[in-house]
Design a protein around this motif. Structure first.
Motif, PDB file in Angstrom:
ATOM      1  N   ARG A   1      11.675  12.251 -10.459  1.00  0.00           N
ATOM      2  CA  ARG A   1      11.887  11.577  -9.176  1.00  0.00           C
ATOM      3  C   ARG A   1      11.957  12.585  -8.031  1.00  0.00           C
ATOM      4  NH1 ARG A   1      16.902   8.855  -9.428  1.00  0.00           N
ATOM      5  NH2 ARG A   1      17.356   9.735 -11.480  1.00  0.00           N
ATOM      6  N   GLU A   2      12.567  13.727  -8.280  1.00  0.00           N
ATOM      7  CA  GLU A   2      12.615  14.764  -7.248  1.00  0.00           C
ATOM      8  C   GLU A   2      11.221  15.313  -6.958  1.00  0.00           C
ATOM      9  OE1 GLU A   2      17.107  16.660  -7.645  1.00  0.00           O
ATOM     10  OE2 GLU A   2      15.487  17.520  -8.863  1.00  0.00           O
ATOM     11  N   ALA A   3      10.414  15.484  -8.001  1.00  0.00           N
ATOM     12  CA  ALA A   3       9.056  16.002  -7.818  1.00  0.00           C
ATOM     13  C   ALA A   3       8.189  15.010  -7.051  1.00  0.00           C
ATOM     14  CB  ALA A   3       8.428  16.328  -9.169  1.00  0.00           C
ATOM     15  N   ILE A   4       8.334  13.725  -7.356  1.00  0.00           N
ATOM     16  CA  ILE A   4       7.578  12.698  -6.631  1.00  0.00           C
ATOM     17  C   ILE A   4       7.999  12.671  -5.170  1.00  0.00           C
ATOM     18  CG2 ILE A   4       7.233  10.207  -6.390  1.00  0.00           C
ATOM     19  CD1 ILE A   4       7.429  10.054  -9.484  1.00  0.00           C
ATOM     20  N   ALA A   5       9.309  12.711  -4.926  1.00  0.00           N
ATOM     21  CA  ALA A   5       9.800  12.714  -3.541  1.00  0.00           C
ATOM     22  C   ALA A   5       9.286  13.922  -2.777  1.00  0.00           C
ATOM     23  CB  ALA A   5      11.325  12.677  -3.539  1.00  0.00           C
ATOM     24  N   ALA A   6       9.275  15.086  -3.428  1.00  0.00           N
ATOM     25  CA  ALA A   6       8.772  16.300  -2.776  1.00  0.00           C
ATOM     26  C   ALA A   6       7.294  16.160  -2.425  1.00  0.00           C
ATOM     27  CB  ALA A   6       8.993  17.511  -3.677  1.00  0.00           C
ATOM     28  N   LYS A   7       6.527  15.590  -3.346  1.00  0.00           N
ATOM     29  CA  LYS A   7       5.101  15.361  -3.080  1.00  0.00           C
ATOM     30  C   LYS A   7       4.914  14.437  -1.885  1.00  0.00           C
ATOM     31  CE  LYS A   7       1.221  12.747  -3.576  1.00  0.00           C
ATOM     32  NZ  LYS A   7       0.936  11.691  -2.603  1.00  0.00           N
ATOM     33  N   LEU A   8       5.686  13.345  -1.830  1.00  0.00           N
ATOM     34  CA  LEU A   8       5.546  12.368  -0.753  1.00  0.00           C
ATOM     35  C   LEU A   8       5.983  12.938   0.588  1.00  0.00           C
ATOM     36  CD1 LEU A   8       6.807   9.194  -2.644  1.00  0.00           C
ATOM     37  CD2 LEU A   8       4.454   9.713  -2.000  1.00  0.00           C
ATOM     38  N   ARG A   9       6.991  13.801   0.594  1.00  0.00           N
ATOM     39  CA  ARG A   9       7.395  14.455   1.849  1.00  0.00           C
ATOM     40  C   ARG A   9       6.310  15.423   2.305  1.00  0.00           C
ATOM     41  NH1 ARG A   9      12.421  14.874  -0.915  1.00  0.00           N
ATOM     42  NH2 ARG A   9      12.012  17.095  -1.355  1.00  0.00           N
ATOM     43  N   ARG A  10       5.747  16.167   1.375  1.00  0.00           N
ATOM     44  CA  ARG A  10       4.750  17.198   1.699  1.00  0.00           C
ATOM     45  C   ARG A  10       3.404  16.603   2.106  1.00  0.00           C
ATOM     46  NH1 ARG A  10       3.991  19.316  -3.299  1.00  0.00           N
ATOM     47  NH2 ARG A  10       2.131  18.013  -3.549  1.00  0.00           N
ATOM     48  N   ASP A  11       2.923  15.669   1.322  1.00  0.00           N
ATOM     49  CA  ASP A  11       1.555  15.169   1.502  1.00  0.00           C
ATOM     50  C   ASP A  11       1.458  13.905   2.337  1.00  0.00           C
ATOM     51  OD1 ASP A  11       0.906  17.251  -0.169  1.00  0.00           O
ATOM     52  OD2 ASP A  11       0.571  15.994  -1.937  1.00  0.00           O
ATOM     53  N   ASN A  12       2.517  13.112   2.361  1.00  0.00           N
ATOM     54  CA  ASN A  12       2.443  11.799   3.008  1.00  0.00           C
ATOM     55  C   ASN A  12       3.413  11.632   4.173  1.00  0.00           C
ATOM     56  OD1 ASN A  12       1.982  11.572  -0.117  1.00  0.00           O
ATOM     57  ND2 ASN A  12       0.711   9.976   0.797  1.00  0.00           N
ATOM     58  N   GLN A  13       4.207  12.666   4.435  1.00  0.00           N
ATOM     59  CA  GLN A  13       5.173  12.641   5.536  1.00  0.00           C
ATOM     60  C   GLN A  13       6.164  11.475   5.414  1.00  0.00           C
ATOM     61  OE1 GLN A  13       1.569  13.020   6.542  1.00  0.00           O
ATOM     62  NE2 GLN A  13       2.151  15.062   5.852  1.00  0.00           N
ATOM     63  N   LEU A  14       6.500  11.134   4.175  1.00  0.00           N
ATOM     64  CA  LEU A  14       7.476  10.075   3.935  1.00  0.00           C
ATOM     65  C   LEU A  14       8.874  10.669   3.838  1.00  0.00           C
ATOM     66  CD1 LEU A  14       5.721   7.742   1.326  1.00  0.00           C
ATOM     67  CD2 LEU A  14       5.566   7.724   3.818  1.00  0.00           C
ATOM     68  N   ASP A  15       9.817  10.045   4.498  1.00  0.00           N
ATOM     69  CA  ASP A  15      11.203  10.519   4.525  1.00  0.00           C
ATOM     70  C   ASP A  15      11.954   9.944   3.324  1.00  0.00           C
ATOM     71  OD1 ASP A  15      13.664  11.504   5.236  1.00  0.00           O
ATOM     72  OD2 ASP A  15      14.019  10.026   6.827  1.00  0.00           O
ATOM     73  N   VAL A  16      11.757  10.569   2.159  1.00  0.00           N
ATOM     74  CA  VAL A  16      12.327  10.033   0.924  1.00  0.00           C
ATOM     75  C   VAL A  16      13.007  11.131   0.110  1.00  0.00           C
ATOM     76  CG1 VAL A  16      10.737   8.088   0.728  1.00  0.00           C
ATOM     77  CG2 VAL A  16      10.110  10.294  -0.281  1.00  0.00           C
ATOM     78  N   LYS A  17      13.940  10.675  -0.734  1.00  0.00           N
ATOM     79  CA  LYS A  17      14.614  11.544  -1.698  1.00  0.00           C
ATOM     80  C   LYS A  17      14.506  10.888  -3.071  1.00  0.00           C
ATOM     81  CE  LYS A  17      18.427  11.292   0.722  1.00  0.00           C
ATOM     82  NZ  LYS A  17      19.807  11.492   1.233  1.00  0.00           N
ATOM     83  N   ALA A  18      15.067  11.561  -4.069  1.00  0.00           N
ATOM     84  CA  ALA A  18      14.994  11.038  -5.442  1.00  0.00           C
ATOM     85  C   ALA A  18      15.579   9.636  -5.542  1.00  0.00           C
ATOM     86  CB  ALA A  18      15.709  11.988  -6.403  1.00  0.00           C
ATOM     87  N   GLU A  19      16.610   9.338  -4.756  1.00  0.00           N
ATOM     88  CA  GLU A  19      17.248   8.020  -4.830  1.00  0.00           C
ATOM     89  C   GLU A  19      16.334   6.889  -4.349  1.00  0.00           C
ATOM     90  OE1 GLU A  19      19.523   8.107  -0.476  1.00  0.00           O
ATOM     91  OE2 GLU A  19      20.672   8.420  -2.323  1.00  0.00           O
ATOM     92  N   ASN A  20      15.262   7.242  -3.671  1.00  0.00           N
ATOM     93  CA  ASN A  20      14.306   6.239  -3.180  1.00  0.00           C
ATOM     94  C   ASN A  20      13.159   5.983  -4.151  1.00  0.00           C
ATOM     95  OD1 ASN A  20      14.953   8.133  -0.414  1.00  0.00           O
ATOM     96  ND2 ASN A  20      15.416   5.941  -0.336  1.00  0.00           N
TER      97      ASN A  20
END
Length: 404
Positions: free
Chosen positions: A81-100
């Motif tokens: 979940r942390e890796a997915i959140a990191a990808k989404l912040r980096r590549d998609n500019q989504l303001d998310v964390k593992a809890e999302n």
């Protein structure tokens, strides 16, 4: 003496009213013919014809060897979940964390989790058409009402913002679309998505479900996620997964990125349905999302070449109305010219008849557009080897030429 109860009385009404997936139905018909010894070219399924990369398989083998075979937390292991959140912040500019993040058994489960979490009986869901075949049945299972907003082939199947505005009512609870689209390959630009976001922003009770499963397979522009816009980020559920981008269809790993209240609700639902997805598949997905994506880039190049190949093969057949897909691996041409035509044995009344005619006469399996909300179209998947595409189109053209 007892009488047999009719099937409709045995089964729940929701099952009786539920349609089989058209893509799976046509694929099954193709398999049946192939099992009988016919040389069928199957262009039905939305599945990469590439094998899962070795580094992903090695991560799964390592997980097995290390006995990573016990239950995990329902939304998935924290590392994934942390890796997915990191990808989404980096590549998609989504303001998310593992809890999302909630990881599910495929993006299909991610979608139904989200719809069940949001939709009450009678709620309206605006669906951009042409749409993926399972959106409507999922909305029906939640006892919602699908409101269709249609994109025309003349506009690359893109929905007009004004049509979205006109479809909103006090009962509207959600909007769902895919970009790149299955079945059309349509990709919405940043500017086009901003127009949608600006329309939806004032409606605080309307949520956006953005299906981005084909994100990595875009050909002509930088990708943009609607959830990156500040005015709708707290009401956007982004759906993605590993099937298309990493050739991992059978691994069954999808995910959502959503506001925490919705992520928690989806975890609650999933906890009653399936619990967490396969622990081994989670480790494979972790390797995929943190590893080298050069494999994905090579797949995309192959799909682009195949798209251009199919378009070139069809260019001398003006009776098949085409356009240029910007992503995914589908062409969705209008074939209504053939409705009412006959080869002397079979009369084509609609797109389904045409698909059955091409299957039985040319041994080429395609999917009709009815289930995608476009009754004049058929879907051609070009996730197949070049030689199969060349032979498949050749057979199609020969069979179509017999229709007068």
């Amino acid at each position: 003496m007892t009488t047999q109860t009719p099937q409709a009385h045995i089964l729940s009404q929701r099952v009786v009213e539920l349609h089989e997936s058209q893509t799976l139905e046509m694929a099954a018909k193709a398999r049946q013919l192939k099992a009988q010894g016919f040389d069928v070219i199957n262009l039905t399924l939305g599945e990469p014809d590439f094998n899962t990369p070795e580094y992903i398989k090695e991560a799964a083998k390592k997980a097995i060897d290390e006995n990573f075979s016990f239950y995990t937390p329902v939304p998935a292991i924290l590392e994934l979940r942390e890796a997915i959140a990191a990808k989404l912040r980096r590549d998609n500019q989504l303001d998310v964390k593992a809890e999302n993040i909630v990881v599910s058994t495929g993006a299909k489960q991610s979608l139904i989790n989200t719809i069940l979490a949001l939709i009450n009986p009678g709620d309206e869901v605006i669906v951009f058409a042409p749409y993926w075949v399972s959106y409507i049945p999922m909305i029906q299972l939640a006892q919602g009402k699908a409101v269709i907003v249609e994109g025309k082939i003349e506009n690359g199947f893109k929905v007009n913002p004004q049509d979205l505005q006109n479809a909103i009512t006090p009962k509207t609870k959600a909007v769902i679309y895919s970009s790149p689209s299955n079945p059309t390959g349509t990709v919405y630009s940043k500017e086009e998505l901003k127009a949608f976001a600006d329309i939806l922003a004032p409606y605080e009770n309307i949520y956006i479900i953005a299906d981005e499963i084909y994100e990595y397979i875009t050909f002509e522009r930088n990708y943009w996620s609607i959830g990156a816009f500040e005015n709708v980020k707290n009401r956007t559920i982004t759906v993605n997964g590993f099937s298309k981008s990493f050739a991992m269809t059978g691994w069954r790993v999808g995910y959502i990125a959503a506001p925490k209240v919705i992520a928690d609700a989806c975890t609650k639902i999933q906890g009653q349905f399936t619990s967490a997805t396969c622990s081994i598949a989670q480790k494979a997905a972790l390797a995929a999302i943190t590893g080298d994506i050069s494999f994905t880039q090579e797949m995309k190049k192959a799909y682009l070449r195949r798209r251009d190949l199919v378009l070139d093969l069809l260019k001398d057949t003006p009776t098949i109305k085409t356009y240029v897909p910007q992503g995914a691996f589908y062409l969705f041409p209008d074939v209504s010219y053939y409705f009412g035509k006959s080869d002397g044995k079979t009369t084509i009344r609609n797109a389904y008849d045409l698909c059955m005619y091409l299957l039985n006469e040319a041994y080429v399996a395609l999917v009709d557009g009815e289930g995608f909300g476009a009754k004049n179209c058929i879907r051609i998947s070009f996730a197949a080897a070049d030689e199969k595409l060349v032979e498949g189109v050749k057979r199609m053209k020969e069979a179509l030429n017999r229709l007068k």
